[in-house]
Design a protein around this motif. Structure first.
Motif, short mmCIF file in Angstrom:
data_model
loop_
_atom_site.label_atom_id
_atom_site.label_comp_id
_atom_site.label_asym_id
_atom_site.label_seq_id
_atom_site.Cartn_x
_atom_site.Cartn_y
_atom_site.Cartn_z
N UNK A 13 0.82 -1.21 0.00
CA UNK A 13 0.00 0.00 0.00
C UNK A 13 0.85 1.26 0.00
N UNK A 14 1.87 1.29 0.85
CA UNK A 14 2.69 2.49 0.95
C UNK A 14 3.58 2.64 -0.29
N UNK A 15 4.07 1.52 -0.84
CA UNK A 15 4.83 1.59 -2.09
C UNK A 15 3.97 2.17 -3.19
N UNK A 16 2.74 1.69 -3.30
CA UNK A 16 1.82 2.19 -4.32
C UNK A 16 1.57 3.68 -4.16
N UNK A 79 -5.75 13.61 4.96
CA UNK A 79 -6.27 13.19 3.66
C UNK A 79 -7.55 12.37 3.77
N UNK A 80 -7.64 11.51 4.78
CA UNK A 80 -8.70 10.50 4.81
C UNK A 80 -9.66 10.62 5.99
N UNK A 81 -9.26 11.35 7.03
CA UNK A 81 -10.06 11.39 8.25
C UNK A 81 -9.88 10.18 9.13
N UNK A 154 -5.41 2.52 2.33
CA UNK A 154 -6.37 2.08 1.31
C UNK A 154 -7.26 3.23 0.88
N UNK A 155 -7.78 3.98 1.86
CA UNK A 155 -8.66 5.11 1.53
C UNK A 155 -7.91 6.18 0.74
N UNK A 156 -6.65 6.44 1.10
CA UNK A 156 -5.85 7.43 0.37
C UNK A 156 -5.65 7.00 -1.08
N UNK A 157 -5.41 5.70 -1.31
CA UNK A 157 -5.22 5.21 -2.67
C UNK A 157 -6.51 5.28 -3.47
N UNK A 158 -7.65 5.01 -2.84
CA UNK A 158 -8.93 5.10 -3.54
C UNK A 158 -9.19 6.50 -4.07
#
Length: 371
Positions: A13-16, A79-81, A154-158
């Motif tokens: 997740x963090x790499x992405x 970013x996500x809350x 996950x929420x940040x990537x979405x």
């Protein structure tokens, strides 16, 4: 550049996130739910359990990550809350056999680890058990609420338009064109990419066997239990005889963990439950009558000396690794992922990448071995 990330734990997740922030188009997939394996199951101490027992390679990544975690938590919350709850409590090590080595390491590395009187420890940590005589203390050590960390990532990537997430999507093989890896095969179809990163935790070694690569990453089972206490019950993390107690902000107390070689079996056992409860009561006698509200197992990605594999696979253009973090995936994640991004994007790396390079650390088929 289109990058395919295989594995959706904290490392994937963090790499992405870092690669997508740099402008890459990223597709991330996981055989289960994102963040559902060892990144969910771990304790989240933002330090190796015994940092002085590790090689400089692990120390370099740990120090960079420890300094970065508070900023990462602030960014993700904004970013996500979702608050990953990086909780600075400090950590007490009790009755160490190698106390002198630990103190020498602290002086050498410039880390604030000091010997403290056991009476002062009992004043600072009132529920601590009576059977201890010596202690070392590092005041700045934090723990992260790892399920919330992966949920926030996950929420940040979405929210990123150049990221695609695929859950419940297992990789069955790689797409290969000569000496280049250009994608993966899944039950949902082939997915092509310019580069493929294997960040599949304990499953990374098994995944690469289809390419004839012997990657020394194997599953190592760890079991933990959870209590719910008053929010102010335990003010600091404590560690003795290889077992630890970790307080969360809401009063949950984690006790861990076992170290078992049982393949991919994640079944919690009664023997482990009894052993963990005994350790809990030895550390914190007031837990003798407390209810265990959780008991689970996870699979660590065991590797030689706990040094992760970060970088390109020699002889197979397009194939990269970020895996094998053993007991320190959450500890090392920020630095490991930053190093991977630096290498993939041709930037100056944050640390010397040589100790983590797959070349010379993995066994390749004869036709792929570099000259």
């Amino acid at each position: 550049m289109r990058i395919l990330m295989v594995g959706g734990g904290a490392i994937g997740l963090l790499s992405a996130r870092l690669l997508a922030e740099a402008g890459a188009e990223v597709c991330l997939l996981d055989q289960g739910a994102l963040g559902g394996e060892s990144s969910w199951a771990g304790g989240g101490i933002v330090s190796p359990l015994y940092p002085w027992r590790y090689s400089p390679a692990v120390t370099a990544l740990a120090h960079w990550s420890q300094d970065f975690y508070p900023r990462l938590a602030e960014q993700l919350l904004a970013e996500t809350g979702i608050d990953p709850e990086v909780y600075v409590t400090g950590l007490y090590w009790l009755d160490l056999d190698d106390e002198a080595e630990a103190l020498a390491w602290a002086v050498r590395e410039g880390r604030p680890l000091h010997s403290v009187d056991i009476g002062a420890v009992h004043e600072a940590v009132p529920p601590l058990g009576p059977g201890f005589s010596r202690a070392l203390h590092m005041p700045g050590v934090a723990n992260v609420r790892n399920p919330r960390l992966t949920k926030a990532l996950r929420e940040a990537l979405l929210r990123m338009p150049n990221v695609t997430l695929h859950e419940q999507c297992a990789v069955s093989g790689f797409i290969r064109e000569g000496a280049r890896i250009c994608g993966v095969r899944t039950a949902d179809g082939d997915i092509h990419a310019d580069r493929v990163v294997v960040a599949a935790g304990a499953w990374s070694g098994e995944l690469l066997t289809s390419l004839g690569i012997e990657l020394p990453v194997e599953p190592v089972k760890g079991q933990m239990i959870l209590y719910k206490c008053a929010e102010d019950f335990l003010p600091s993390m404590v560690l003795a005889k290889g077992r630890y107690a970790i307080p969360r902000k809401d009063g949950h107390i984690l006790i861990g963990s076992t170290l078992e070689h049982a393949g991919f079996d994640k079944t919690p056992t009664e023997d482990a439950l009894a052993s963990l409860k005994a350790s809990a009561v030895e550390l914190l006698p007031a837990l003798v009558d407390a209810e265990v509200v959780g008991h689970w197992a996870g699979l660590r990605p065991g590797s030689p000396e706990g040094i992760p594999f970060i970088g390109p696979v020699p002889g197979l253009a397009g194939l990269w690794l970020n895996c094998g973090h053993y007991r320190n995936g959450l500890v090392l994640a920020p630095a490991s992922c930053q190093l991977l991004a630096d290498l993939m994007l041709g930037r100056e790396p944050i640390v010397d990448p040589a100790p983590y390079a797959p070349q010379a650390r993995i066994a390749l088929p004869p036709c792929q071995a570099p000259l």
